[in-house]
Enzyme design. Structure first.
Site, PDB file in Angstrom:
ATOM      1  N   GLN A   1       6.655 -60.335 -23.420  1.00  0.00           N
ATOM      2  CA  GLN A   1       5.817 -61.708 -24.578  1.00  0.00           C
ATOM      3  C   GLN A   1       5.661 -62.462 -24.372  1.00  0.00           C
ATOM      4  OE1 GLN A   1       9.217 -59.340 -27.457  1.00  0.00           O
ATOM      5  NE2 GLN A   1       7.688 -58.077 -28.338  1.00  0.00           N
TER       6      GLN A   1
ATOM      7  N   VAL B   1      11.449 -63.659 -28.797  1.00  0.00           N
ATOM      8  CA  VAL B   1      10.645 -62.686 -28.300  1.00  0.00           C
ATOM      9  C   VAL B   1      12.428 -62.481 -27.797  1.00  0.00           C
ATOM     10  CG1 VAL B   1       8.675 -63.648 -28.271  1.00  0.00           C
ATOM     11  CG2 VAL B   1       9.592 -64.098 -26.643  1.00  0.00           C
ATOM     12  N   SER B   2      11.865 -60.923 -26.993  1.00  0.00           N
ATOM     13  CA  SER B   2      12.512 -60.080 -27.669  1.00  0.00           C
ATOM     14  C   SER B   2      12.415 -59.940 -25.566  1.00  0.00           C
ATOM     15  CB  SER B   2      12.966 -58.571 -28.083  1.00  0.00           C
ATOM     16  OG  SER B   2      12.786 -58.744 -28.748  1.00  0.00           O
ATOM     17  N   THR B   3      11.673 -59.846 -25.013  1.00  0.00           N
ATOM     18  CA  THR B   3      11.372 -59.424 -23.410  1.00  0.00           C
ATOM     19  C   THR B   3      10.333 -60.593 -23.103  1.00  0.00           C
ATOM     20  OG1 THR B   3       9.146 -58.404 -23.789  1.00  0.00           O
ATOM     21  CG2 THR B   3      10.708 -56.437 -23.813  1.00  0.00           C
TER      22      THR B   3
END
Length: 587
Positions: A14, A9-11
């Site tokens: 998330q 996941v990017s962040t």
């Protein structure tokens, strides 16, 4: 069949909302549908890492293990979880397939069919476009808020100011902190006095017992300079005062490898953009006078003194306190490499001075140059060390024999499976017995296939090693032609190219060489090869010590060479200690 799972996941938001757990649930159900076993130790995850970059801890560990042929398949929910950039997707897929590992996406299984490949390309391009579009919209949205005066470009309020805790980015909530504001005003006034410097101002704050912005008792000259160059104290908040830059070299040659962090380059005042007003602490005239004095004092800084030449300038470190050494020359003609730890506590940031002795420049330069000369004139020793690190020099007949033995074993097992099937068809064996014996033969066949895959991987590594050796020998031959008549400038260039660090501990000198392994790395210093340092995968302690120099002593070629051959992106330089070439020299 060994199966790996990769999720991302990017962040961090998330990661906190369990979206990565949703990916794991989907992959677990896919495993159950396929009849595969679910093993937690084969899960590689990256929580809060962007798919636009390849440097991710989980992905680095996965690539390292795939290069050693430890997995047969990697299962991922979607291509954009692997990478947002289509070029990166193709690079990783080809790398995994080269290691004998197939990549499989759950939401849309891909094959080598041209239609599937076209669809993969389209999805990769869409993911890359989507990421670029989101980033550009966020950048423009922030800029519009800055220009409208509704948002502060601060992550933390500058020293002397406070913000509203409920709305930390609201300009209307900015207020002065009286005690800190008085310190800032006093700093500007003191620095403009005759004979004052950053060092004296820093010492003045320490003597007064005033806490630094970080709550520590010791101030840093860089912190004081940051206060002096920040125009917010005149009452105006600007954006565009700096732009991020990537780091070109390591922070230190004697510390473990860490995540690559760049810096910020200051822009000219014409590029600044005023966004809002806050309470002022000093006048604009006072600020301009301080900037002029900073620029004037910087011209007379010691680092700009090039009157005395030093062959090992910026390459010597103290083995006692692990700090760098600088050249110092006295009026009597004596020159020394002096450890930073012997400097004032404001500069060294240490309470006690380093007990190491100053190093005579002439003796150390001569010792290191003679060592370099011997190394270049005995290039066969480098080749021997490289071959030893890879496990010895392979003979062609030995390789053919190993391949032939594996082939015979595979043929024998296949014939046994055929005879076993014939026996079952002739009603000689029962079904259960036939399944049990066939399963045993299949397992033995998979072991043979794994051995063959590892053998071919070792052959490829050996071919790469042979190319490195040829490049090193060619480089040494070119250098030998004019090494006896080399001028000081030529010696300096050669030293910068071939030596990463010279560590002096008491009477011992440790030289850490960097041997160029290709024609592209002949003109680049090792510390400027960012792929060697910042983009390396998560290393074992042994590899970190070999690159970062966490301890003294011999560093063998094994860990460095294995790192080199398994890097996700090929590097052009190899750093190691040559055991057969020399021991640690006495000074």
């Amino acid at each position: 069949m060994k199966i790996a799972v990769y999720v991302r996941v990017s962040t961090q938001r998330q990661a906190q909302t369990q979206t990565i757990e949703q990916q794991l649930d989907s992959l677990r159900k896919y495993h159950e549908a396929q009849g595969w076993s679910w093993q937690k130790e084969h899960i590689f995850r990256d929580d809060g890492y962007s798919g636009a970059k390849l440097r991710r801890p989980g992905l680095d560990r996965l690539r390292e293990q795939v290069s050693r042929s430890m997995f047969d398949r990697v299962v991922i929910t979607a291509p954009d979880r692997l990478a947002r950039n289509y070029v990166h997707q193709m690079l990783l897929i080809e790398e995994f397939e080269h290691g004998g590992c197939q990549v499989e996406f759950v939401d849309r299984p891909m094959s080598h069919d041209p239609h599937d490949q076209l669809l993969l390309q389209i999805r990769g391009a869409v993911s890359e476009y989507e990421r670029s579009l989101i980033a550009e919209r966020m950048r423009r949205g922030r800029r519009q808020k800055y220009l409208a005066g509704g948002l502060l470009p601060w992550t933390h309020a500058p020293y002397g100011y406070r913000v509203d805790p409920a709305h930390p980015r609201d300009p209307a909530g900015v207020r002065l902190e009286p005690a800190e504001a008085a310190v800032v005003a006093e700093l500007f006034t003191i620095y403009l006095q005759e004979g004052r410097s950053l060092k004296s101002v820093t010492q003045h704050l320490i003597d007064l017992g005033i806490s630094s912005p970080g709550g520590k008792t010791r101030w840093n000259q860089a912190t004081i300079r940051g206060i002096f160059t920040n125009p917010v104290y005149t009452g105006t908040v600007y954006i565009g005062r700096s732009r991020p830059t990537e780091a070109r070299g390591r922070h230190s040659a004697l510390v473990p490898i860490g995540r690559g962090r760049g810096g910020h380059t200051q822009t000219t005042q014409e590029e600044w953009t005023a966004v809002t007003q806050v309470p002022a602490i000093i006048s604009q005239e006072q600020f301009d006078l301080v900037q002029a004095k900073l620029a004037r004092n910087q011209q007379f800084a010691r680092r700009n003194n090039t009157a005395y030449p030093y062959l090992l300038r910026a390459l010597v470190s103290c083995g006692t306190c692990r700090l760098g050494c600088v050249g110092r020359s006295s009026r009597g003609g004596y020159a020394y490499y002096v450890c930073h730890g012997k400097s004032h506590g404001i500069i060294s940031r240490r309470d006690e001075k380093c007990p190491a002795r100053s190093i005579p420049v002439e003796q150390l330069d001569e010792l290191v140059w003679q060592d370099v000369y011997e190394m270049l004139t005995h290039s066969d020793t480098i080749a021997t060390a490289l071959y030893r690190a890879q496990g010895g020099l392979w003979l062609p007949q030995e390789l053919q024999a190993r391949r032939e033995n594996l082939r015979k074993a595979r043929v024998s097992l296949e014939q046994q499976m055929e005879r076993l099937t014939d026996a079952y068809l002739a009603n000689v064996l029962q079904l259960e017995e036939y399944k049990r014996r066939r399963l045993e033969l299949e397992q033995r066949l998979s072991v043979i296939a794994e051995q063959k895959r590892q053998l071919e991987a070792n052959v490829g590594q050996h071919d790469q090693l042979a190319g490195m050796v040829q490049s090193i020998e060619a480089f040494c031959q070119r250098v030998q032609q004019g090494i006896n008549e080399a001028t000081f400038e030529q010696k300096r260039q050669l030293i910068e190219l071939l030596i990463d660090r010279v560590v002096v501990t008491g009477d011992e000198v440790e030289i850490r060489y960097v041997i160029p392994t290709s024609s592209k790395s002949v003109t680049i210093r090792f510390c400027h090869l960012r792929l060697d340092y910042f983009n390396a995968p998560m290393l074992s302690n042994k590899c970190q010590e070999a690159f970062g120099g966490r301890h003294r002593g011999r560093q063998t070629c094994d860990s460095i060479l294995n790192l080199l051959l398994h890097l996700p992106q090929r590097v052009d330089s190899l750093s190691f200690e040559l055991e057969d070439l020399r021991e640690t020299r006495p000074l």
